[in-house]
Design a protein around this motif. Structure first.
Motif, short mmCIF file in Angstrom:
data_model
loop_
_atom_site.label_atom_id
_atom_site.label_comp_id
_atom_site.label_asym_id
_atom_site.label_seq_id
_atom_site.Cartn_x
_atom_site.Cartn_y
_atom_site.Cartn_z
N LEU A 354 18.81 37.54 8.98
CA LEU A 354 17.88 36.62 8.32
C LEU A 354 16.70 37.41 7.76
O LEU A 354 16.04 38.17 8.47
CB LEU A 354 17.39 35.57 9.31
N GLY A 355 16.44 37.25 6.45
CA GLY A 355 15.33 37.94 5.82
C GLY A 355 15.57 39.41 5.57
O GLY A 355 14.66 40.12 5.11
N ASP A 356 16.77 39.88 5.83
CA ASP A 356 17.08 41.30 5.67
C ASP A 356 17.20 41.65 4.18
O ASP A 356 17.92 40.97 3.43
CB ASP A 356 18.40 41.62 6.39
N SER A 357 16.52 42.71 3.74
CA SER A 357 16.50 43.06 2.32
C SER A 357 17.87 43.51 1.83
O SER A 357 18.26 43.20 0.70
CB SER A 357 15.48 44.17 2.08
N MET A 358 18.62 44.22 2.66
CA MET A 358 19.97 44.65 2.27
C MET A 358 20.87 43.44 2.07
O MET A 358 21.59 43.34 1.06
CB MET A 358 20.56 45.56 3.35
N MET A 359 20.82 42.51 3.01
CA MET A 359 21.66 41.32 2.92
C MET A 359 21.29 40.50 1.69
O MET A 359 22.17 40.03 0.95
CB MET A 359 21.47 40.47 4.19
N ASN A 360 20.01 40.36 1.43
CA ASN A 360 19.57 39.59 0.26
C ASN A 360 20.03 40.25 -1.04
O ASN A 360 20.43 39.56 -1.99
CB ASN A 360 18.05 39.46 0.27
N SER A 361 19.98 41.57 -1.09
CA SER A 361 20.40 42.29 -2.29
C SER A 361 21.89 42.08 -2.55
O SER A 361 22.31 41.84 -3.69
CB SER A 361 20.10 43.78 -2.13
N ILE A 362 22.69 42.16 -1.50
CA ILE A 362 24.14 41.97 -1.64
C ILE A 362 24.46 40.54 -2.08
O ILE A 362 25.25 40.32 -3.01
CB ILE A 362 24.85 42.31 -0.31
N LYS A 363 23.84 39.56 -1.43
CA LYS A 363 24.09 38.16 -1.78
C LYS A 363 23.70 37.88 -3.23
O LYS A 363 24.47 37.24 -3.98
CB LYS A 363 23.30 37.24 -0.85
N ASN A 364 22.55 38.35 -3.63
CA ASN A 364 22.08 38.07 -4.99
C ASN A 364 22.97 38.73 -6.04
O ASN A 364 23.28 38.12 -7.08
CB ASN A 364 20.64 38.56 -5.16
N SER A 420 39.51 44.38 -17.77
CA SER A 420 39.27 45.49 -16.85
C SER A 420 38.02 46.30 -17.18
O SER A 420 37.68 47.24 -16.45
CB SER A 420 40.49 46.43 -16.84
N THR A 421 37.29 45.94 -18.23
CA THR A 421 36.07 46.67 -18.60
C THR A 421 34.82 46.02 -18.02
O THR A 421 34.07 46.63 -17.26
CB THR A 421 35.93 46.76 -20.13
N ASN A 422 34.59 44.74 -18.37
CA ASN A 422 33.41 44.05 -17.86
C ASN A 422 33.72 42.63 -17.40
O ASN A 422 32.85 41.76 -17.40
CB ASN A 422 32.30 44.03 -18.91
N GLY A 423 34.96 42.40 -17.02
CA GLY A 423 35.35 41.09 -16.51
C GLY A 423 34.71 40.82 -15.16
O GLY A 423 34.11 41.69 -14.53
N VAL A 424 34.84 39.57 -14.71
CA VAL A 424 34.25 39.17 -13.44
C VAL A 424 34.71 40.07 -12.30
O VAL A 424 33.90 40.58 -11.52
CB VAL A 424 34.61 37.70 -13.12
N ALA A 425 36.01 40.28 -12.19
CA ALA A 425 36.54 41.09 -11.11
C ALA A 425 36.14 42.55 -11.24
O ALA A 425 35.83 43.22 -10.24
CB ALA A 425 38.07 40.96 -11.06
N ALA A 426 36.11 43.06 -12.47
CA ALA A 426 35.74 44.47 -12.69
C ALA A 426 34.29 44.71 -12.28
O ALA A 426 33.96 45.71 -11.62
CB ALA A 426 35.95 44.86 -14.15
N GLN A 427 33.39 43.80 -12.68
CA GLN A 427 31.98 43.94 -12.31
C GLN A 427 31.78 43.81 -10.80
O GLN A 427 31.01 44.56 -10.19
CB GLN A 427 31.14 42.89 -13.04
N LEU A 428 32.48 42.84 -10.23
CA LEU A 428 32.36 42.62 -8.79
C LEU A 428 32.88 43.82 -8.01
O LEU A 428 32.28 44.26 -7.02
CB LEU A 428 33.12 41.35 -8.40
N ASN A 429 33.98 44.36 -8.48
CA ASN A 429 34.56 45.53 -7.82
C ASN A 429 33.60 46.73 -7.86
O ASN A 429 33.46 47.48 -6.89
CB ASN A 429 35.88 45.90 -8.49
N LYS A 430 32.92 46.90 -9.00
CA LYS A 430 31.95 47.99 -9.14
C LYS A 430 30.80 47.83 -8.14
O LYS A 430 30.38 48.80 -7.49
CB LYS A 430 31.42 48.01 -10.57
N SER A 431 30.30 46.61 -8.01
CA SER A 431 29.20 46.36 -7.07
C SER A 431 29.65 46.57 -5.63
O SER A 431 28.94 47.19 -4.83
CB SER A 431 28.68 44.92 -7.24
#
Length: 513
Positions: A354-364, A420-431
């Motif tokens: 709760l309130g963790d900056s790492m967790m907030n960054s990942i969620k956002n 595979s360049t900037n699709g939803v899955a491609a961007q999510l996979n990169k993150s």
């Protein structure tokens, strides 16, 4: 009044401990026995309890966070696994291959394209099988050697008294380390025993050849020599219908003076695909249609079938739904790790992150990627475009019919959304890769927590040593004090006895004067 925890889990009032120490000293002067160990333990615990509790609480907090981060890492890894084939384009390039008749099956892989192909099978590939002349099962066939050759691969076996029966030769062929692809067995008929050899591989080129080098030119071993030749394809009039012709494909034939017979000819598969002749030594044909592997069975012979290559809608739907499930699992886990429950006891109300900056960054980052549109202007598409709606709690809900319709009739939308360049899955996979990789956000936090735990362990070790030092020092001091008080008590008793009081009968009392 402040209390502190002892090493045994009880609490000690520091002021009370001092009072007890004073009382013990007073008691010493009145001949009471002082429990030095209990006294020292109480004072030492009172001195270090605060630091001990602080270290234990920090250790518990660190371990709780490590467990939570491990859970988070697990669900993120599952999410990344679910989108791998969506991110690299593999899932959307998947095709199915379906024949409308019997005996023809196919699979479509990389490089396949949608379309329909007419497949006519004249014959399937077969493997040659030959049977020797008859021998008595107990006959010894002589000595020497036999060389078996299949498609240019020879194997020479030695024949002597240990294996010169028909069954002994069959066993030696089967166990040869360099067997070129022949299986041998014995068939016992009314006329005697026969050696049956079968090529392990189909096709015209895998015929069986045997040469014999017998020690005696008259020994029965010579009868096992056989040579395979090829008979070319031929066309003749159909005896049942003179207006038609029958084509006999190229096949194997044998040349033998020892009584060998050919049971099954070796031949290649012959077929046409979209009107083009195809010949294959195997019944698995991988190169006739790009990206498609066909397998022939006997039921396909004499048939003309349509092989349809189409998008693997079912497989693609399963992959997309697996992604939705994995994403919802992440949302649920993240919610649990960052929750707040005011009904719980103080200190237990908040989730581990709760309130963790790492967790907030990942969620956002993840939620932003999921809700983002792909493309520009009127060409923009998002998950809602294919029937996957974002819910108020951040989860996704799939409209099965809408998804099926999109996969079937809106291939362009699907291709754009999951490009595979900037699709939803491609961007999510990169993150996700940046979060999960060595040196990434999660690894950095885990390393920091483990380092902190090591420092805590070092401090606890130092505190233990300090506690032992204090215990030893106080034991020495109070033991010395107890000894002194005991001595003073004895001296007091002696002086009382010597001088006495006003009514004393002591040796030096006034009453003795």
């Amino acid at each position: 009044m402040t209390t502190v925890a002892t090493t045994t889990g009880s609490t000690v009032d520091p002021t009370s401990a001092v009072q007890q120490a004073a009382q013990s000293i007073i008691s010493g002067s009145t001949n009471s026995t002082m429990d030095v160990n209990s006294l020292v333990s109480a004072i030492v615990n009172a001195k270090v309890a605060g630091q001990t509790d602080a270290l234990n609480n920090k250790k518990t907090a660190d371990n709780t966070q490590l467990t939570a981060i491990g859970t988070l890492k697990s669900v993120l890894s599952l999410l990344q696994s679910s989108i791998t084939n969506l991110a690299n384009g593999t899932a959307l390039s998947a095709f199915t291959a379906t024949a409308d008749g019997k005996g023809l099956t196919a699979t479509a892989g990389s490089g396949a394209v949608a379309g329909g192909y007419s497949v006519n099978v004249q014959n399937i590939a077969t493997s040659q099988s030959i049977t020797s002349g008859a021998f008595k099962s107990t006959d010894t066939l002589g000595s020497g050697s036999m060389t078996i050759n299949v498609n240019g691969k020879p194997s020479t076996i030695k024949i002597d008294s240990s294996n010169n029966t028909l069954s002994g030769i069959a066993s030696t062929i089967n166990s040869a380390s360099d067997n070129p692809g022949v299986t041998a067995t014995i068939i016992n008929g009314t006329d005697g025993a026969h050696l049956v050899l079968r090529s392990s591989s189909t096709g015209l080129s895998n015929g069986i050849n045997i040469t014999v080098d017998a020690d005696d030119s008259t020994s029965p071993l010579n009868k096992l020599a056989v040579k395979t030749t090829t008979v070319a394809s031929s066309t003749a009039a159909d005896p049942n219908d003179p207006t038609k012709t029958i084509t006999t494909p190229a096949h194997t034939s044998i040349d033998s003076t020892g009584g060998w017979n050919q049971n099954t000819v070796g031949q290649d598969a012959n077929l046409t695909v979209a009107g083009t002749a195809v010949v294959s030594s195997s019944n698995t044909i991988k190169d006739a249609i790009t990206g498609v592997s066909m397998t022939l069975a006997s039921d396909s012979v004499g048939t003309t079938q349509t092989l349809t290559i189409g998008q693997d809608v079912s497989g693609q739907k399963t992959t997309i739904e697996a992604f939705v499930t994995a994403y919802n699992n992440f949302v649920s886990t993240a919610s649990s790790l960052t929750s707040f429950d005011s009904t719980q006891a103080a200190g237990s109300q908040g989730g581990a992150l709760l309130g963790d900056s790492m967790m907030n960054s990942i969620k956002n980052t993840i939620s932003s990627t999921i809700s983002r549109a792909i493309g520009t202007g009127k060409d923009q598409v998002n998950l809602a475009s294919i029937g996957i709606a974002l819910q108020p709690d951040g989860s996704l809900k799939t409209d099965e019919d809408a998804l099926t319709d999109a996969l079937t009739n809106k291939s362009g939308t699907i291709a754009s959304l999951f490009n595979s360049t900037n699709g939803v899955a491609a961007q999510l996979n990169k993150s996700l890769t940046s979060f999960l990789q060595t040196g990434g956000l999660i690894d950095t936090r885990t390393t920091a927590l483990n380092t902190d735990l090591k420092n805590i362990a070092d401090q606890q070790t130092q505190l233990t040593a300090y506690t032992q030092q204090l215990t030893t020092s106080y034991n020495q001091q109070f033991t010395a004090l107890n000894t002194l008080m005991s001595s003073m008590t004895q001296q007091s008793s002696y002086l009382t006895a010597l001088f006495g009081g006003s009514n004393s009968a002591g040796a030096m009392s006034d009453s003795k004067k």
